[in-house]
Design a protein around this motif. Structure first.
Motif, short mmCIF file in Angstrom:
data_model
loop_
_atom_site.label_atom_id
_atom_site.label_comp_id
_atom_site.label_asym_id
_atom_site.label_seq_id
_atom_site.Cartn_x
_atom_site.Cartn_y
_atom_site.Cartn_z
N ALA A 413 0.83 -1.21 0.00
CA ALA A 413 0.00 0.00 0.00
C ALA A 413 0.86 1.26 0.00
O ALA A 413 0.64 2.18 -0.80
CB ALA A 413 -0.93 0.00 1.22
N VAL A 414 1.85 1.31 0.88
CA VAL A 414 2.69 2.50 0.98
C VAL A 414 3.51 2.70 -0.29
O VAL A 414 3.65 3.83 -0.78
CB VAL A 414 3.61 2.41 2.22
CG1 VAL A 414 4.64 3.53 2.20
CG2 VAL A 414 2.79 2.48 3.50
N LEU A 415 4.03 1.62 -0.86
CA LEU A 415 4.83 1.75 -2.07
C LEU A 415 3.98 2.21 -3.25
O LEU A 415 4.42 3.03 -4.07
CB LEU A 415 5.52 0.43 -2.40
CG LEU A 415 6.51 -0.08 -1.35
CD1 LEU A 415 7.27 -1.29 -1.86
CD2 LEU A 415 7.49 1.01 -0.93
N CYS A 416 2.76 1.69 -3.36
CA CYS A 416 1.86 2.14 -4.43
C CYS A 416 1.51 3.62 -4.27
O CYS A 416 1.49 4.39 -5.24
CB CYS A 416 0.59 1.31 -4.44
SG CYS A 416 0.82 -0.39 -5.02
N LEU A 417 1.26 4.04 -3.03
CA LEU A 417 0.91 5.43 -2.78
C LEU A 417 2.10 6.36 -3.04
O LEU A 417 1.94 7.48 -3.54
CB LEU A 417 0.39 5.60 -1.36
CG LEU A 417 -0.99 4.96 -1.12
CD1 LEU A 417 -1.30 4.90 0.36
CD2 LEU A 417 -2.06 5.74 -1.85
N ASN A 418 3.29 5.88 -2.73
CA ASN A 418 4.48 6.67 -3.04
C ASN A 418 4.66 6.79 -4.55
O ASN A 418 5.09 7.84 -5.04
CB ASN A 418 5.72 6.03 -2.41
CG ASN A 418 5.97 6.52 -1.00
OD1 ASN A 418 6.60 7.55 -0.80
ND2 ASN A 418 5.44 5.83 -0.02
N ALA A 419 4.31 5.74 -5.28
CA ALA A 419 4.38 5.81 -6.75
C ALA A 419 3.41 6.87 -7.27
O ALA A 419 3.73 7.62 -8.20
CB ALA A 419 4.07 4.44 -7.34
N VAL A 420 2.22 6.93 -6.67
CA VAL A 420 1.24 7.95 -7.06
C VAL A 420 1.80 9.35 -6.80
O VAL A 420 1.66 10.27 -7.62
CB VAL A 420 -0.08 7.75 -6.30
CG1 VAL A 420 -1.04 8.91 -6.55
CG2 VAL A 420 -0.74 6.43 -6.72
N LEU A 421 2.44 9.52 -5.65
CA LEU A 421 3.03 10.82 -5.32
C LEU A 421 4.10 11.21 -6.33
O LEU A 421 4.15 12.36 -6.80
CB LEU A 421 3.64 10.76 -3.91
CG LEU A 421 4.36 12.02 -3.42
CD1 LEU A 421 3.40 13.19 -3.34
CD2 LEU A 421 5.01 11.77 -2.06
#
Length: 434
Positions: A413-421
């Motif tokens: 979850a955190v890695l996907c959200l960081n990719a979005v950022l």
């Protein structure tokens, strides 16, 4: 004439008392407080100046709607900090040392370089935060605020020479100052408590831009240096002499993680609620720390703006000290050597001086530092999950199925959200964001 026996230091007395608790000869609340320290220090990462900027934007633009994101981010942080602490207790090794032991030399050198860059990026945000607070409060130039912050931070780091307990108490006092400031802020600000409660428990995403702010909140929560640091703080504090003592240490550590990270989460929620109460109705455009300070004064009075700056300075100074500690631990763990603390402090604060001397907007610098952290974050997260689920490394302390599932899900979850950022930073539209 024989010299008098030296009195035991505070850290030595604390170690002796902890041994008594582990042996079952000492109980009670005061005994529990002996174990408080590592998670308190790590919790500073979740109250650093980068969080101030993100939380102000969330509250000003979207009121109480994104409070649930703060709660979710905090739960993920609790899990990973607990895993990091457990690694140090169970193995006697910190995360950087485990990476050095388990990965090939080219891999670990690359990991070290990326982690050092992340430590500098972290310190850039934290150092600038303390300097901005001093600059606004006393009207001094930003470079002057940076110089004072550097001196105060170095003074705090000198407490490390006296063992683990003095630095824990100093950082703990600064955490208490931040917490008390936001208690005062919530008393002054006209918070809509019903809407705040709804924002905590009812997920909502008003628009694409809100998604980006939500990603910023979560992506900046699990900090690379905090994961490295927490395992190092527990590995040699009071080593468990057998499996029974280690299990007791892990239980106390888990309780401390919940307590310390709950406080950090409450502070972050208070930041959002203060911004929502003060800015959302008529000043939704507030996005910078300096703007928030200047806007608070006419809206809520000098006490509110003063508490805001005091908490910002305590956050910047304490998190900068903790960032330097983490950088030293990362260097020692990956490549096996230390440098003098003054030199470490000089190296980590140099980028902040360069940024200011180049005339870069401090808030923009904070944003860029978060992008660097987004690139570096996968390294400690993935490594931590790999190590703590491995029974050859952890033995009976390896993650259970539920913990393992939660850790893997949290990492994804955190890695996907960081990719979005990162996509947003590079101009790729996300969910219709402008």
């Amino acid at each position: 004439m024989t010299g008098m026996a030296s009195r035991p230091t505070l850290s030595e007395r604390t170690t002796e008392q902890i041994r008594e608790v582990l042996a079952g000869r000492r109980r009670g609340v005061r005994s529990t407080l002996l174990f408080a320290g590592p998670a308190v220090i790590a919790s500073i990462a979740y109250m650093d100046p980068g969080n101030f900027a993100t939380n102000i934007q969330a509250g000003a633009r979207y009121g109480y709607a994104l409070l649930w994101v703060v709660l979710m981010a905090n739960l993920i942080a609790m899990l990973f900090q607990a895993l990091s602490a457990k690694l140090g207790i169970a193995t006697g090794r910190n995360l950087a040392e485990m990476c050095r032991d388990r990965f090939p030399r080219p891999v670990r050198l690359a990991m070290w370089i990326v982690s050092e860059i992340a430590a500098m990026a972290t310190d850039l945000a934290e150092f600038l935060g303390g300097a901005i607070g001093l600059s606004l409060l006393f009207g001094m130039p930003l470079l002057g605020g940076m110089t004072v912050t550097a001196i105060v931070t170095y003074g705090i780091l000198l407490f490390e020479r006296r063992g683990f307990r003095p630095i824990e108490l100093v950082i703990g006092a600064l955490v208490a100052i931040i917490g008390l400031c936001y208690v005062v802020e919530l008393v002054i600000a006209p918070v809509d408590w019903a809407q705040a409660a709804r924002g905590v428990v009812v997920p909502s995403m008003p628009d694409g831009a809100a998604m980006i702010i939500a990603v910023g909140i979560i992506g900046a929560t699990v900090m690379p240096h905090a994961l490295y640091l927490h395992s190092g703080l527990t590995q040699g504090r009071v080593p468990g002499r057998d499996e029974g003592e280690k299990r007791k240490l892990v239980r106390f550590s888990n309780r401390e993680c919940v307590a310390a990270l709950s406080l950090a989460g409450a502070v972050n929620m208070a930041m959002v609620m203060m911004a929502a109460a003060a800015f959302h109705a008529g000043h939704a455009e507030v996005a910078e720390i300096a703007t928030a300070y200047h806007t608070l004064t006419p809206l809520l009075g000098g006490a509110a703006s003063g508490m805001f700056l005091l908490s910002l300075m305590a956050s910047g100074i304490s998190s900068s000290a903790v960032g330097t500690m983490a950088g030293q631990m990362i260097m020692q763990g990956f490549v096996g050597f230390r440098i003098p603390i003054w030199l470490r402090r000089l190296v980590t604060m140099a980028p902040a001086f360069v940024v200011v001397l180049m005339g870069t907007n401090p808030t923009d610098a904070l944003v860029y530092s978060q992008v660097v952290l987004s690139f570096a974050l996968p390294i400690p997260m993935v490594a931590l999950v790999m190590f703590t689920r491995n029974r050859d490394i952890m033995g009976g302390f390896a993650n259970g199925r539920l913990t393992d599932f939660a850790a893997i899900a949290g990492t994804v979850a955190v890695l996907c959200l960081n990719a979005v950022l990162l996509l947003d930073v590079f101009g790729v539209p996300i969910l219709g964001s402008p």
